[in-house]
Write an enzyme that holds these catalytic residues in place. Structure first.
Site, PDB file in Angstrom:
ATOM      1  N   GLY A 121     -32.256 -27.331  78.836  1.00  0.00           N
ATOM      2  CA  GLY A 121     -31.256 -27.680  77.816  1.00  0.00           C
ATOM      3  C   GLY A 121     -30.484 -26.487  77.281  1.00  0.00           C
ATOM      4  O   GLY A 121     -29.481 -26.659  76.596  1.00  0.00           O
ATOM      5  N   GLU A 122     -30.945 -25.262  77.570  1.00  0.00           N
ATOM      6  CA  GLU A 122     -30.290 -24.101  76.951  1.00  0.00           C
ATOM      7  C   GLU A 122     -29.084 -23.650  77.753  1.00  0.00           C
ATOM      8  O   GLU A 122     -29.150 -23.493  78.968  1.00  0.00           O
ATOM      9  CB  GLU A 122     -31.284 -22.936  76.861  1.00  0.00           C
ATOM     10  CG  GLU A 122     -32.383 -23.163  75.853  1.00  0.00           C
ATOM     11  CD  GLU A 122     -33.563 -22.247  76.130  1.00  0.00           C
ATOM     12  OE1 GLU A 122     -33.345 -21.024  76.136  1.00  0.00           O
ATOM     13  OE2 GLU A 122     -34.666 -22.752  76.364  1.00  0.00           O
ATOM     14  N   ALA A 123     -27.992 -23.409  77.020  1.00  0.00           N
ATOM     15  CA  ALA A 123     -26.716 -23.072  77.660  1.00  0.00           C
ATOM     16  C   ALA A 123     -26.825 -21.847  78.575  1.00  0.00           C
ATOM     17  O   ALA A 123     -26.328 -21.854  79.690  1.00  0.00           O
ATOM     18  CB  ALA A 123     -25.659 -22.849  76.592  1.00  0.00           C
ATOM     19  N   LYS A 125     -29.398 -20.572  80.129  1.00  0.00           N
ATOM     20  CA  LYS A 125     -30.181 -20.852  81.345  1.00  0.00           C
ATOM     21  C   LYS A 125     -29.332 -21.627  82.349  1.00  0.00           C
ATOM     22  O   LYS A 125     -29.290 -21.312  83.537  1.00  0.00           O
ATOM     23  CB  LYS A 125     -31.434 -21.665  81.004  1.00  0.00           C
ATOM     24  CG  LYS A 125     -32.520 -20.861  80.308  1.00  0.00           C
ATOM     25  CD  LYS A 125     -33.797 -21.686  80.162  1.00  0.00           C
ATOM     26  CE  LYS A 125     -34.923 -20.839  79.582  1.00  0.00           C
ATOM     27  NZ  LYS A 125     -36.199 -21.544  79.561  1.00  0.00           N
ATOM     28  N   ILE A 126     -28.635 -22.655  81.850  1.00  0.00           N
ATOM     29  CA  ILE A 126     -27.795 -23.478  82.729  1.00  0.00           C
ATOM     30  C   ILE A 126     -26.730 -22.587  83.371  1.00  0.00           C
ATOM     31  O   ILE A 126     -26.429 -22.693  84.555  1.00  0.00           O
ATOM     32  CB  ILE A 126     -27.121 -24.626  81.944  1.00  0.00           C
ATOM     33  CG1 ILE A 126     -28.178 -25.572  81.364  1.00  0.00           C
ATOM     34  CG2 ILE A 126     -26.176 -25.418  82.825  1.00  0.00           C
ATOM     35  CD1 ILE A 126     -27.637 -26.594  80.403  1.00  0.00           C
TER      36      ILE A 126
END
Length: 362
Positions: A121-123, A125-126
């Site tokens: 869910g973390e920006a 990481k994505i």
């Protein structure tokens, strides 16, 4: 014990195949334990497997283990691949290298990629994961896009399109024309061929992305390593009484239970698009409230389990909660603020488009 050891240790007379046979049960048991540890805490699981010589300490070996994914929780794989430690980043690139995207269109490649783990869910990481995906896709398909930036931006546009077309909460479904218009100018200032965009649109419209479901222990995994947990008082929705509940904050959701030993939560409050504020209450100290900004009477999307086991929609236009101390109130407010999710895709896409257009201007 001597007996147990004699059951598994090879005897002096054993030949090699016998040795392997004797060691196999121990090894299998340790691998199974390593997988369990990985599903609960990916870094500790990998460490355990390396320390027990079940995995080589190389990014290629770790990537192979994650790519095969036998018995691994896909959320845990996504979390591990998204970490920003040097080793994790190397493993991510080795993991992406194991995917073969040659002659696949972008939707087909994304389907394959997004099935091998669950996007965290973390920006940030994505961002790292999609960056690695775009590089690999362009490497496998030279000449399709002007740059990896184009591939990256279009990949996000496709993921967002998938949500818009297939999420029942999105009422305004985009047309192919709007999708084409949205992606004007992303190919290093030029437009991508309309046929290409139309084909990608139709592919997503006809078949949504499959999001991998995690095996059985998903709830247990969710609550295993929460951002925060503790006893709080909650004001009822219809009946305005205060009840003591055990709250767990994890995965951008607030769960509450009647007892700490309960397997299933009594209520689930997704934090997406909610706000939080401190409030004064004449009956209870240290109160704060979850609410929908700019909306007085809208009921918050949440669900709860009734006494007879039925799951029903919540009936709260706000959730008022009281903490035992001022300090705990502040800690809960800060933790919830950090977990309230804004859709990271939109933020990141805007940032990337801005970066691309500023490069063009220079």
């Amino acid at each position: 014990s001597t007996f147990a050891t004699s059951q598994i240790l090879p005897t002096a007379k054993s030949n090699t195949s016998n040795q392997q046979y004797h060691w196999a049960p121990v090894r299998n048991k340790q691998v199974a334990m390593g997988r369990k540890k990985f599903n609960m805490d990916p870094k500790k699981g990998i460490q355990f497997l390396i320390e027990n010589d079940l995995l080589k300490n190389t990014c290629e070996d770790i990537a192979q283990f994650l790519y095969k994914g036998e018995g691994l929780n896909k959320t845990a794989i996504g979390d591990y691949l998204g970490e920003r430690d040097e080793l994790n980043i190397e493993v991510l690139h080795a993991f992406v290298e194991l995917h073969e995207f040659t002659d696949l269109n972008l939707v087909q490649a994304l389907r394959q990629f997004l099935w091998s783990f669950r996007l965290p869910g973390e920006a940030q990481k994505i961002d790292r994961m999609m960056e690695a995906f775009a590089q690999r896709y362009c490497q496998c398909n030279p000449g399709v896009f002007q740059s990896t930036d184009t591939c990256y931006v279009l990949s996000f546009a496709i993921i967002m399109l998938n949500t818009s077309l297939h999420n029942p909460n999105v009422k305004d479904k985009p047309t192919a024309e709007r999708f084409i218009a949205m992606n004007r100018g992303i190919n290093d200032g030029g437009d991508l061929p309309e046929d290409l965009l139309r084909n990608l649109y139709e592919s997503i419209k006809n078949e949504p992305f499959k999001i991998p479901e995690d095996d059985g222990n998903d709830l247990t995994h969710t609550f295993f390593n929460p951002d925060r947990e503790g006893w709080l008082l909650k004001l009822g929705g219809r009946v305005k009484t205060w009840k003591r509940r055990w709250f767990i904050l994890t995965d951008n959701c607030l769960y509450y239970f009647e007892y700490t030993t309960d397997k299933e939560p009594r209520g689930i409050i997704p934090l997406e698009n909610l706000s939080i504020r401190e409030v004064e209450d004449s009956k209870k100290p240290n109160c704060f409230e979850l609410f929908i900004p700019d909306s007085k009477d809208q009921v918050i999307k949440a669900c709860k389990t009734e006494a007879d086991g039925r799951v029903v929609e919540g009936n709260h236009t706000f959730y008022r909660i009281s903490a035992p101390t001022t300090e705990e109130k502040e800690e809960w407010i800060n933790s919830i603020k950090a977990a309230i999710s804004r859709d990271p895709f939109y933020e990141m896409l805007a940032a990337r488009k801005k970066k691309v257009s500023s490069i063009k201007r220079q």
